[in-house]
Design a protein around this motif. Structure first.
Motif, PDB file in Angstrom:
ATOM      1  N   ARG A 108       0.884  -1.164   0.000  1.00 30.84           N
ATOM      2  CA  ARG A 108       0.000   0.000   0.000  1.00 30.84           C
ATOM      3  C   ARG A 108       0.922   1.215   0.000  1.00 30.84           C
ATOM      4  O   ARG A 108       1.611   1.492   0.974  1.00 30.84           O
ATOM      5  CB  ARG A 108      -0.883  -0.019   1.241  1.00 30.84           C
ATOM      6  CG  ARG A 108      -1.696   1.249   1.469  1.00 30.84           C
ATOM      7  CD  ARG A 108      -3.033   1.230   0.810  1.00 30.84           C
ATOM      8  NE  ARG A 108      -3.799   2.423   1.193  1.00 30.84           N
ATOM      9  CZ  ARG A 108      -5.099   2.567   1.034  1.00 30.84           C
ATOM     10  NH1 ARG A 108      -5.796   1.592   0.471  1.00 30.84           N
ATOM     11  NH2 ARG A 108      -5.715   3.666   1.418  1.00 30.84           N
ATOM     12  N   ARG A 112      -2.496   4.114  -2.933  1.00 28.47           N
ATOM     13  CA  ARG A 112      -2.457   3.201  -4.068  1.00 28.47           C
ATOM     14  C   ARG A 112      -2.020   1.818  -3.600  1.00 28.47           C
ATOM     15  O   ARG A 112      -1.383   1.679  -2.563  1.00 28.47           O
ATOM     16  CB  ARG A 112      -1.500   3.719  -5.151  1.00 28.47           C
ATOM     17  CG  ARG A 112      -1.956   5.031  -5.776  1.00 28.47           C
ATOM     18  CD  ARG A 112      -1.001   5.476  -6.865  1.00 28.47           C
ATOM     19  NE  ARG A 112       0.282   5.922  -6.320  1.00 28.47           N
ATOM     20  CZ  ARG A 112       1.366   6.141  -7.063  1.00 28.47           C
ATOM     21  NH1 ARG A 112       1.324   5.924  -8.367  1.00 28.47           N
ATOM     22  NH2 ARG A 112       2.475   6.567  -6.508  1.00 28.47           N
ATOM     23  N   PHE A 113      -2.375   0.802  -4.409  1.00 28.94           N
ATOM     24  CA  PHE A 113      -2.085  -0.575  -4.008  1.00 28.94           C
ATOM     25  C   PHE A 113      -1.567  -1.373  -5.193  1.00 28.94           C
ATOM     26  O   PHE A 113      -2.042  -1.206  -6.329  1.00 28.94           O
ATOM     27  CB  PHE A 113      -3.355  -1.250  -3.469  1.00 28.94           C
ATOM     28  CG  PHE A 113      -3.176  -2.708  -3.139  1.00 28.94           C
ATOM     29  CD1 PHE A 113      -2.512  -3.098  -1.991  1.00 28.94           C
ATOM     30  CD2 PHE A 113      -3.654  -3.698  -3.990  1.00 28.94           C
ATOM     31  CE1 PHE A 113      -2.340  -4.447  -1.686  1.00 28.94           C
ATOM     32  CE2 PHE A 113      -3.496  -5.046  -3.699  1.00 28.94           C
ATOM     33  CZ  PHE A 113      -2.841  -5.411  -2.535  1.00 28.94           C
ATOM     34  N   ALA A 131      -5.844  -8.456  -6.842  1.00 28.89           N
ATOM     35  CA  ALA A 131      -5.569  -7.031  -6.618  1.00 28.89           C
ATOM     36  C   ALA A 131      -6.675  -6.162  -7.203  1.00 28.89           C
ATOM     37  O   ALA A 131      -7.142  -5.205  -6.573  1.00 28.89           O
ATOM     38  CB  ALA A 131      -4.219  -6.656  -7.221  1.00 28.89           C
ATOM     39  N   ASP A 132      -7.124  -6.487  -8.406  1.00 27.42           N
ATOM     40  CA  ASP A 132      -8.197  -5.707  -9.039  1.00 27.42           C
ATOM     41  C   ASP A 132      -9.493  -5.795  -8.240  1.00 27.42           C
ATOM     42  O   ASP A 132     -10.271  -4.836  -8.188  1.00 27.42           O
ATOM     43  CB  ASP A 132      -8.434  -6.195 -10.469  1.00 27.42           C
ATOM     44  CG  ASP A 132      -7.293  -5.826 -11.411  1.00 27.42           C
ATOM     45  OD1 ASP A 132      -6.469  -4.966 -11.034  1.00 27.42           O
ATOM     46  OD2 ASP A 132      -7.211  -6.419 -12.510  1.00 27.42           O
ATOM     47  N   ARG A 135      -9.416  -3.357  -5.111  1.00 27.02           N
ATOM     48  CA  ARG A 135      -9.257  -1.910  -5.333  1.00 27.02           C
ATOM     49  C   ARG A 135     -10.629  -1.238  -5.400  1.00 27.02           C
ATOM     50  O   ARG A 135     -11.437  -1.549  -6.258  1.00 27.02           O
ATOM     51  CB  ARG A 135      -8.507  -1.643  -6.631  1.00 27.02           C
ATOM     52  CG  ARG A 135      -7.023  -1.906  -6.585  1.00 27.02           C
ATOM     53  CD  ARG A 135      -6.342  -1.257  -7.790  1.00 27.02           C
ATOM     54  NE  ARG A 135      -4.934  -1.552  -7.835  1.00 27.02           N
ATOM     55  CZ  ARG A 135      -4.387  -2.505  -8.574  1.00 27.02           C
ATOM     56  NH1 ARG A 135      -5.161  -3.236  -9.345  1.00 27.02           N
ATOM     57  NH2 ARG A 135      -3.096  -2.711  -8.567  1.00 27.02           N
ATOM     58  N   THR A 136     -10.861  -0.318  -4.488  1.00 28.95           N
ATOM     59  CA  THR A 136     -12.102   0.452  -4.462  1.00 28.95           C
ATOM     60  C   THR A 136     -11.756   1.889  -4.103  1.00 28.95           C
ATOM     61  O   THR A 136     -11.017   2.114  -3.137  1.00 28.95           O
ATOM     62  CB  THR A 136     -13.085  -0.110  -3.420  1.00 28.95           C
ATOM     63  OG1 THR A 136     -13.321  -1.496  -3.690  1.00 28.95           O
ATOM     64  CG2 THR A 136     -14.406   0.651  -3.459  1.00 28.95           C
ATOM     65  N   GLU A 144      -8.612  -2.878   2.486  1.00 27.95           N
ATOM     66  CA  GLU A 144      -7.999  -3.333   1.238  1.00 27.95           C
ATOM     67  C   GLU A 144      -7.004  -4.461   1.479  1.00 27.95           C
ATOM     68  O   GLU A 144      -7.029  -5.493   0.793  1.00 27.95           O
ATOM     69  CB  GLU A 144      -7.314  -2.157   0.553  1.00 27.95           C
ATOM     70  CG  GLU A 144      -6.795  -2.463  -0.842  1.00 27.95           C
ATOM     71  CD  GLU A 144      -6.323  -1.198  -1.539  1.00 27.95           C
ATOM     72  OE1 GLU A 144      -6.828  -0.913  -2.630  1.00 27.95           O
ATOM     73  OE2 GLU A 144      -5.456  -0.495  -0.975  1.00 27.95           O
ATOM     74  N   GLY A 430      -3.113  -0.336 -11.787  1.00 33.25           N
ATOM     75  CA  GLY A 430      -4.083  -1.333 -12.194  1.00 33.25           C
ATOM     76  C   GLY A 430      -3.722  -2.053 -13.473  1.00 33.25           C
ATOM     77  O   GLY A 430      -4.481  -2.861 -13.969  1.00 33.25           O
TER      78      GLY A 430
END
Length: 449
Positions: A108, A112-113, A131-132, A135-136, A144, A430
């Protein structure tokens, strides 16, 4: 089971070093660069940078670390500030290099991740998918990261690094007297490493045995079916119509039956099943050649067995086919199944037991990989099964281990000796990361950020 030389010796050396580090002021108190982050992750699965402490509280980090350690999986989590000190374009690869442990890494970075993994632990596509999914926009770091870990742990292959076991917590500087006891602590750490190693070995042996038991039922059915096929064969080597070529085909078919039974009686690991189904496939092709000779037809082309059920014998043609929701691919099929497909009917698929009842083998789990690999060949099988449950498994570390695809298992200390093309996942924007190919000069190969 594959053995790893010097595992215990390496563990003792690493643990001794970590004990010395643990007796010094903690990494969390003074970490300033990536090397400090890497050192901290060698001691614990979760690291929170002091400048990012507002993102993940100590209690949340401890709970996440406990979850990972209890699962005994090589999953590493870092929460870092989004600063020039941690450049996003090479962060995950550099963190993996400096930590030196085969595993799944999640970071993290500010809000962002991104995550990436050695192929021996999880395929890059699986990492990207997880991972997708977590992600929110506006999601908290705790939500997350917890969601990511919850999805990743059941899929991750390998074991936690031995350096996590018995390492003292980050509780400040050590008294001078602590240095006097380092020898005793190292000895205790050695005993701990031996216990951990034994537990992991027994767990793997148990998992292997469970997988072999599943395979044994299926393979015994295949051997029986082949034996019945031989019994029904109306061929007599001494008959006037039999020539030497026919007798050779027949004897080879019988030899393959004997080989299959012998190989299965000696099987002690799931990978031992592959020679059994290789022998059955070879024997059935000999029977197909024998039949062509007897009927005066051209000899058949050597191709894989019928995809839908190898017991149908060698494929006679290739057809376009796609599993539900999957991609279209060309597969070898027998004449009967080719006719069924042409008429819009379902093929006669080989089914196996699953937790959801009898299902086609390609919708089953990774335990059936060695069985299918013997019939179709390990090299082409993943392409035939792409988009299916078994196909996903064959791209996984379980398949790699069975077919010699990985030098290091999850949790092994590889140092910087790893192939960057086998370390992939998602980037901080992403997009694709690694993708099984090169890193393109150090960037993540996709997504803006």
């Amino acid at each position: 089971m594959r053995t790893r030389p010097f595992t215990l010796l390496s563990a003792l050396a690493g643990l001794t070093l970590l004990l010395l580090l643990a007796l010094a002021p903690t990494a969390g108190a003074k970490a300033t660069d990536l090397s400090d982050v890497a050192q901290a992750l060698k001691q614990s699965p979760v690291y929170v940078h002091p400048d990012a402490a507002d993102q993940l509280s100590k209690s949340q980090a401890d709970a996440l670390a406990d979850k990972i350690e209890n699962a005994d999986k090589p999953v590493f989590v870092a929460v870092l500030p989004d600063t020039a000190q941690f450049p996003a374009d090479s962060l995950l690869r550099d963190l993996r290099t400096q930590t030196g442990v085969t595993g799944l890494y999640a970071v993290r970075l500010g809000d962002r991740f991104a995550a990436a993994s050695d192929r021996a632990v999880m395929p890059a596509q699986s990492v990207r998918n997880i991972a997708d999914s977590v992600r929110t926009p506006g999601v908290t770091a705790n939500t997350e990261l917890t969601d990511f870990v919850d999805q990743a742990l059941p899929q991750a292959r390998g074991s936690a690094p031995s350096s996590w076991s018995g390492v003292p917590g980050n509780d400040g500087g050590a008294p001078v007297a602590g240095l006097i006891t380092i020898g005793a602590l190292a000895a205790a750490a050695g005993a701990t490493a031996l216990t951990v190693s034994t537990r992991r070995r027994r767990r793997r042996e148990r998992e292997d045995q469970e997988a072999l038991d599943k395979l044994r039922t299926v393979v015994d059915e295949d051997i029986t079916a082949y034996g019945e096929e031989l019994d029904r064969l109306d061929f007599h080597p001494s008959a006037s119509y039999a020539d030497d070529a026919m007798r050779t085909d027949y004897e080879h078919a019988l030899d393959c039956y004997d080989k299959a039974k012998t190989f299965m009686s000696r099987a002690h690991h799931p990978r031992d099943v592959r020679p059994v189904t290789e022998a059955l496939e070879d024997g059935r092709f000999s029977l197909a050649v024998l039949a062509a000779r007897r009927e005066g037809r051209p000899l058949p082309e050597r191709r894989g067995p019928c995809f839908f059920d190898p017991r149908h014998g060698p494929g006679t043609t290739d057809v376009e086919w796609a599993p539900p929701g999957g991609e279209t691919r060309r597969i070898p099929v027998c004449a009967a199944d080719a006719t069924r497909l042409a008429e819009g009917r379902d093929p006669m698929a080989r089914t196996v037991d699953t937790p959801d009842g009898r299902r086609p083998y390609w919708e089953a789990g990774p335990a059936y990989g060695p069985w299918a690999g013997g019939y179709f060949g390990g090299g082409i099988l993943p392409g035939l099964l792409i988009g299916t449950m078994l196909g996903s498994a064959l791209h996984s570390p379980a398949y790699a281990a069975d077919y010699g695809g990985a030098d290091f298992e999850g949790g092994d200390f590889s140092g910087a000796d790893f192939d960057s093309s086998s370390f992939g996942g998602s980037d901080f924007g992403g997009g694709d990361f690694g993708g099984g190919g090169g890193f393109g000069g150090g960037d993540f190969g996709g997504g803006g950020f």
